[in-house]
Design an enzyme around this catalytic site. Structure first.
Site, PDB file in Angstrom:
ATOM      1  CE  LYS A 188      -1.753   2.982   2.661  1.00  0.00           C
ATOM      2  NZ  LYS A 188      -1.790   4.238   1.887  1.00  0.00           N
ATOM      3  N   GLY A 241       7.093   4.931   7.856  1.00  0.00           N
ATOM      4  CA  GLY A 241       6.268   6.133   7.965  1.00  0.00           C
ATOM      5  C   GLY A 241       6.530   6.816   9.282  1.00  0.00           C
ATOM      6  CB  SER A 242       4.585   9.350  11.076  1.00  0.00           C
ATOM      7  OG  SER A 242       3.345   8.677  11.172  1.00  0.00           O
ATOM      8  NE  ARG A 244      -0.278  10.833  13.376  1.00  0.00           N
ATOM      9  CZ  ARG A 244      -1.230  10.229  12.675  1.00  0.00           C
ATOM     10  NH1 ARG A 244      -2.172   9.550  13.297  1.00  0.00           N
ATOM     11  NH2 ARG A 244      -1.251  10.299  11.360  1.00  0.00           N
ATOM     12  CB  CYS A 299      13.308   9.049   7.520  1.00  0.00           C
ATOM     13  SG  CYS A 299      14.370   8.044   6.475  1.00  0.00           S
TER      14      CYS A 299
HETATM   15  P1  NAP Z   1       2.600   8.349   7.650  1.00  0.00           P
HETATM   16  O1  NAP Z   1       1.576   9.397   7.684  1.00  0.00           O
HETATM   17  O2  NAP Z   1       2.902   7.605   8.887  1.00  0.00           O
HETATM   18  O3  NAP Z   1       2.148   7.343   6.502  1.00  0.00           O
HETATM   19  C1  NAP Z   1       2.929   6.228   6.134  1.00  0.00           C
HETATM   20  C2  NAP Z   1       2.028   5.201   5.467  1.00  0.00           C
HETATM   21  O4  NAP Z   1       1.098   4.709   6.426  1.00  0.00           O
HETATM   22  C3  NAP Z   1       1.187   5.770   4.331  1.00  0.00           C
HETATM   23  O5  NAP Z   1       1.026   4.796   3.327  1.00  0.00           O
HETATM   24  C4  NAP Z   1      -0.120   6.062   5.026  1.00  0.00           C
HETATM   25  O6  NAP Z   1      -1.196   6.128   4.144  1.00  0.00           O
HETATM   26  C5  NAP Z   1      -0.217   4.874   5.962  1.00  0.00           C
HETATM   27  N1  NAP Z   1      -1.115   5.068   7.096  1.00  0.00           N
HETATM   28  C6  NAP Z   1      -1.556   6.226   7.650  1.00  0.00           C
HETATM   29  N2  NAP Z   1      -2.401   5.973   8.664  1.00  0.00           N
HETATM   30  C7  NAP Z   1      -2.510   4.623   8.769  1.00  0.00           C
HETATM   31  C8  NAP Z   1      -3.233   3.745   9.627  1.00  0.00           C
HETATM   32  N3  NAP Z   1      -4.045   4.209  10.583  1.00  0.00           N
HETATM   33  N4  NAP Z   1      -3.097   2.423   9.444  1.00  0.00           N
HETATM   34  C9  NAP Z   1      -2.277   1.937   8.482  1.00  0.00           C
HETATM   35  N5  NAP Z   1      -1.590   2.709   7.623  1.00  0.00           N
HETATM   36  C10 NAP Z   1      -1.685   4.045   7.778  1.00  0.00           C
HETATM   37  O7  NAP Z   1       3.983   8.912   7.129  1.00  0.00           O
HETATM   38  P2  NAP Z   1       4.261   9.804   5.827  1.00  0.00           P
HETATM   39  O8  NAP Z   1       3.832  11.195   6.116  1.00  0.00           O
HETATM   40  O9  NAP Z   1       3.743   9.129   4.615  1.00  0.00           O
HETATM   41  O10 NAP Z   1       5.844   9.718   5.724  1.00  0.00           O
HETATM   42  C11 NAP Z   1       6.681  10.527   6.460  1.00  0.00           C
HETATM   43  C12 NAP Z   1       7.264   9.766   7.633  1.00  0.00           C
HETATM   44  O11 NAP Z   1       7.945   8.608   7.184  1.00  0.00           O
HETATM   45  C13 NAP Z   1       8.291  10.590   8.367  1.00  0.00           C
HETATM   46  O12 NAP Z   1       8.088  10.477   9.746  1.00  0.00           O
HETATM   47  C14 NAP Z   1       9.604   9.943   7.954  1.00  0.00           C
HETATM   48  O13 NAP Z   1      10.660  10.143   8.863  1.00  0.00           O
HETATM   49  C15 NAP Z   1       9.228   8.518   7.827  1.00  0.00           C
HETATM   50  N6  NAP Z   1      10.193   7.766   7.010  1.00  0.00           N
HETATM   51  C16 NAP Z   1      11.009   6.863   7.636  1.00  0.00           C
HETATM   52  C17 NAP Z   1      11.953   6.143   6.898  1.00  0.00           C
HETATM   53  C18 NAP Z   1      12.859   5.149   7.558  1.00  0.00           C
HETATM   54  O14 NAP Z   1      13.432   4.334   6.855  1.00  0.00           O
HETATM   55  N7  NAP Z   1      13.015   5.172   8.878  1.00  0.00           N
HETATM   56  C19 NAP Z   1      12.050   6.363   5.512  1.00  0.00           C
HETATM   57  C20 NAP Z   1      11.206   7.292   4.921  1.00  0.00           C
HETATM   58  C21 NAP Z   1      10.269   7.985   5.682  1.00  0.00           C
HETATM   59  P3  NAP Z   1      -1.700   7.582   3.652  1.00  0.00           P
HETATM   60  O15 NAP Z   1      -0.547   8.272   3.043  1.00  0.00           O
HETATM   61  O16 NAP Z   1      -2.747   7.252   2.677  1.00  0.00           O
HETATM   62  O17 NAP Z   1      -2.215   8.266   4.884  1.00  0.00           O
END
Ligand code: NAP
Ligand code: MG
Length: 494
Positions: A188, A241-242, A244, A299
């Site tokens: 996804k 992702g985040s 949170r 990230c």
């Molecule tokens: P996000 O809001 O946490 O979303 C990540 C993914 O999770 C998206 O596909 C999102 O879908 C989905 N998602 C959201 N709510 C969900 C739920 N309740 N249940 C299941 N899936 C859910 O993060 P983002 O804004 O896309 O990405 C930025 C974050 O990613 C930053 O915090 C960054 O540091 C982190 N990141 C970490 C790495 C690493 O390797 N450590 C690499 C890249 C990015 P939707 O987009 O449709 O809401």
């Protein structure tokens, strides 16, 4: 390619936003879609299928069937290797098309979509493909009356939920090891950048990955993502992702079938420059280049810069001279190094943090405002705050935009303590010509990756992931197989 040619290609782009299930492009069962708007200039790129629990069921059922009949896991590893390498070759053959999709979907400059995102993503698939027939299992050193085998088996159906900042690369970090190990995958992508993942699924099928083995469901996180995390027939979820949402993923895994849950989460990485750093120009260039790369939407972006007080002025002088080079430009111009912010929500978040920094008393020395508004797209100037205090929100929270916070220090131990005083632990850096000091610092820094006298090195051969609330498990390298395999012990009586 000229900017005009890229624009012509962008105008002719006919992106398909339908889901990819069991080898077919399909609409969401509900028939619902949402519009994908480009942050480059605001144009509508595609209608994207809004998949939900029904589509998740279909995709997981297809993935399960493909896993159980061993159409993929049962192939000789050398055959899986050949197919994955063909998949990587096809990505290269479609490099311009994939790069354009990525740039239009999430705003990064075309030069980097081509040279970084497509390049690293195909290399990742290729590397795991090549590893497929080179990994041996083990025989345990037991007594003579038995033979104990320790073997890796694919975990089964893997869900991958990924962010929008490096859409294709994050997809590759998951599907590379998961497919190489013989699993079926349901991916996804983020609702903000689903188009390259959908195209990857078509290329994988063309390369010979059997139908049902690699499915892609675009949709909202709290619909498609949540349904995957709660699904009783998903064996493993790889999430990036985040922090949170990462916490929710772990809860949902526990609430449902205790699927293996791996999380690669946010960061607030510290970059510590000591007065005895071996090359001040290199340190400045790296600090500035790394925070503004990918519009600050990385990230591991070094968003907290700790500079030793005695070189602070010299450092800032040099930094302020470099910053104009990172001014946002047309992402379809190959000269541009800073592109568009992914969407309105992120734009508001970043501008909100900038206001927050100003009112908390930090000194705004560069940027601070939206840019290129005439383009119809979403852009923010590279922004630098000096005089930041460790207690300010801009020093504590992940901004995920082109905003650098500069803090100064006089005592390295104190700087390390501050560097560690965050819930995150993704990356860190220290710059000094004194190697003993560098080693002591790198041991003390609680982060998954510590850089010494550089920030930009990266390779598929090294693991990537976080300490503390930056997540668990590691992507990249052979360690990533740990996420997508189970260890089986077989005792044989001799
Ligand atoms: P996000 O809001 O946490 O979303 C990540 C993914 O999770 C998206 O596909 C999102 O879908 C989905 N998602 C959201 N709510 C969900 C739920 N309740 N249940 C299941 N899936 C859910 O993060 P983002 O804004 O896309 O990405 C930025 C974050 O990613 C930053 O915090 C960054 O540091 C982190 N990141 C970490 C790495 C690493 O390797 N450590 C690499 C890249 C990015 P939707 O987009 O449709 O809401
Ligand atoms: Mg988009």
């Amino acid at each position: 390619m000229t900017t005009t040619t890229w624009h012509e290609r962008a105008a002719a782009l006919n992106a398909d936003g339908r889901a990819f299930i069991d080898g077919w492009r399909v609409d969401a069962r509900s028939g619902l879609c949402f519009d994908s708007l480009s942050p480059v200039d605001g144009r509508k790129l595609a209608e994207v299928a809004r998949c939900d629990v029904l589509d998740v069921d279909l995709a997981v059922t297809a993935a399960r069937r493909a896993f159980e009949d061993r159409r993929w896991a049962g192939k000789p590893p050398a055959e899986r290797k050949r197919i994955l390498i063909r998949f990587a070759d096809l990505m290269l053959a479609h490099r311009d098309e994939l790069a354009l999709l990525e740039t239009m979907d999430m705003g990064k400059p075309i030069r980097y979509s081509r040279s970084v995102d497509v390049q690293l993503a195909q290399n990742c698939i290729r590397w795991y493909g090549e590893a497929t027939d080179k990994i041996y299992d083990q025989v345990a050193p037991t007594s003579e009356d038995s033979l104990a085998l320790i073997q890796r088996e694919p975990v089964g159906v893997v869900a991958a939920v990924i962010p929008w900042n490096y859409p294709m690369l994050m997809a590759a970090w998951k599907i590379g090891p998961a497919l190489a190990a013989g699993n079926s995958v349901v991916l996804k992508p983020s609702e903000k950048a689903p188009l390259s993942s959908l195209r990857l699924a078509e290329l994988a099928l063309e390369a010979g990955v059997p139908a049902g083995v690699f499915n892609v469901l675009p949709g909202y996180g709290d619909e498609a993502g949540k349904a995957l995390a709660l699904h009783m027939d998903v064996d493993c979820i790889g999430f990036t992702g985040s922090t949170r949402v990462g916490k929710q993923i772990l809860q949902m895994a526990g609430q449902s079938n205790l699927k293996r849950a791996w999380t690669e989460l946010g960061g607030k990485s510290a970059n510590i420059v000591c007065a005895d750093c071996p090359d001040l120009d290199a340190a400045v260039e790296s600090a500035i280049g790394s925070i503004y790369f990918n519009q600050g939407e990385s990230c591991n972006a070094p968003s907290r810069l700790f500079v030793e007080e005695s070189i602070r002025e010299a450092f800032l002088d040099k930094a302020l001279k470099l910053i104009p080079r990172h001014a946002p430009g047309d992402p379809l111009d190959e000269e541009t190094v800073m592109g568009a912010i992914v969407d309105q929500t992120q734009m508001k978040t970043v501008l909100g943090y900038i206001e927050e920094g100003k009112s908390a008393g930090a000194r705004l020395l560069a940027g601070g405002a939206a840019a290129r508004q005439e383009s119809g797209g979403l852009y923010i100037e590279p922004t630098l705050f000096d005089g930041v205090d460790g207690s300010m929100r801009i020093a504590r929270e992940e901004i995920f935009g082109p905003v650098l916070s500069v803090l100064s220090f006089t005592d390295l131990d104190e700087a390390i303590k501050q560097a560690n005083s965050t819930p995150y632990g993704l990356a860190a850096a220290v710059w000094t010509r004194d190697m003993s000091k560098a080693i002591r610092a790198s041991r003390a820094l609680r982060a998954g990756t510590v850089h010494v006298n550089q920030y930009d090195n990266d390779d598929i051969t090294v693991p990537f992931g976080g300490y503390k609330q930056s997540g668990n498990g590691r992507d990249k390298s052979l360690h990533a197989f740990d996420k997508y395999t189970e260890l089986k012990t077989t005792w044989i009586q001799v």
